[in-house]
Design an enzyme around this catalytic site. Structure first.
Site, mmCIF file in Angstrom:
data_model
loop_
_atom_site.group_PDB
_atom_site.id
_atom_site.type_symbol
_atom_site.label_atom_id
_atom_site.label_comp_id
_atom_site.label_asym_id
_atom_site.label_seq_id
_atom_site.Cartn_x
_atom_site.Cartn_y
_atom_site.Cartn_z
ATOM 1 N N ASP A 9 29.283 -27.273 6.049
ATOM 2 C CA ASP A 9 29.873 -27.418 4.621
ATOM 3 C C ASP A 9 29.231 -26.606 3.768
ATOM 4 O O ASP A 9 28.250 -26.869 2.766
ATOM 5 C CB ASP A 9 29.389 -28.898 4.318
ATOM 6 N N GLU A 44 33.210 -25.182 8.516
ATOM 7 C CA GLU A 44 33.458 -25.089 7.045
ATOM 8 C C GLU A 44 32.395 -24.153 6.500
ATOM 9 O O GLU A 44 31.544 -24.322 5.858
ATOM 10 C CB GLU A 44 33.062 -26.710 6.533
ATOM 11 N N TYR A 128 38.115 -26.208 13.013
ATOM 12 C CA TYR A 128 37.810 -26.996 11.728
ATOM 13 C C TYR A 128 39.209 -27.545 11.446
ATOM 14 O O TYR A 128 39.996 -26.787 10.679
ATOM 15 C CB TYR A 128 37.086 -26.121 10.802
ATOM 16 N N ASP A 167 34.996 -29.770 14.137
ATOM 17 C CA ASP A 167 35.190 -30.791 13.300
ATOM 18 C C ASP A 167 36.799 -31.108 13.317
ATOM 19 O O ASP A 167 37.476 -30.435 12.877
ATOM 20 C CB ASP A 167 34.841 -30.473 11.823
ATOM 21 N N ASN A 169 38.220 -33.847 11.919
ATOM 22 C CA ASN A 169 38.478 -34.505 10.711
ATOM 23 C C ASN A 169 39.003 -35.749 11.305
ATOM 24 O O ASN A 169 40.187 -36.294 10.735
ATOM 25 C CB ASN A 169 39.468 -33.671 9.829
#
Length: 191
Positions: A9, A44, A128, A167, A169
């Site tokens: 992040d 990210e 991602y 990731d 999501n």
């Protein structure tokens, strides 16, 4: 081999920030370094289209001196400083690096979302995955993405085994979400 994957992040915030969250991220990076994984996958990154800055390279090289660094950043027409992925791999490894385009809708292929390392006996790929967006406005595109990414993995798997990380999501339970009340509509969409 040992692999570690982490959604950071914002690589810049983690490397150069001074906030309590940045300090926690710096501690995580230090902890990752102590494990000496062969490969580190980071999602990210939120880097510019030029990738890591000179300062980023200095900090990463200091902490991970025995690693090569490859990245994929968001480029036009996608939003600047958005998404992005990075691999750090030990210098004695010599994978072929690709940044595949999977035919995803909108700007998703330009958002730096996938990097694949090809080793002699397997592929290591990270993703991602785009989220469904505010108000689920990208849900239809996300569903297309999911199929395109699955097709990409299946094509790799036809050649040699695949390790897929990153990731994705997705959340198994509401506790895995920061704001579960915003995602309850998804439950009935996928039943």
């Amino acid at each position: 081999m040992k692999f570690i994957s982490w959604n950071i992040d914002s690589l810049n915030a983690a490397l150069t920030g001074e906030s309590p969250r940045a300090q926690l991220s710096q501690q995580v990076l230090e902890r990752i370094a102590t494990h000496q994984p062969q490969v580190i996958a980071i999602q990210e990154t939120k880097l510019s289209d030029k990738g890591p800055t000179k300062k980023h390279f200095e900090i990463l090289s200091d902490r991970f001196s025995d690693y090569e660094i490859v990245w994929s950043s968001s480029v036009q027409p996608a939003r600047k400083g958005y998404a992005g992925t990075m691999f750090l791999y030990q210098k004695d490894l010599t994978p072929a690096v690709t940044r595949p385009v999977i035919g995803a809708p909108g700007t998703m292929d330009a958002e730096g979302r996938i990097i694949t390392l090809e080793f002699d006996d397997f592929y290591l790929t990270q993703v991602y995955t785009p989220n469904a967006g505010d108000g689920l406005n990208r849900l239809a595109d996300r569903q297309i993405w999911d199929q395109k990414y699955a097709d990409y993995l299946a094509a790799l798997d036809q050649k040699k085994p695949v390790i897929a990380t990153g990731d994705f999501n997705v959340a198994h339970q509401e506790i895995d979400l920061a704001h579960p009340e915003n995602n309850r509509r998804l439950r009935w969409l996928y039943r």
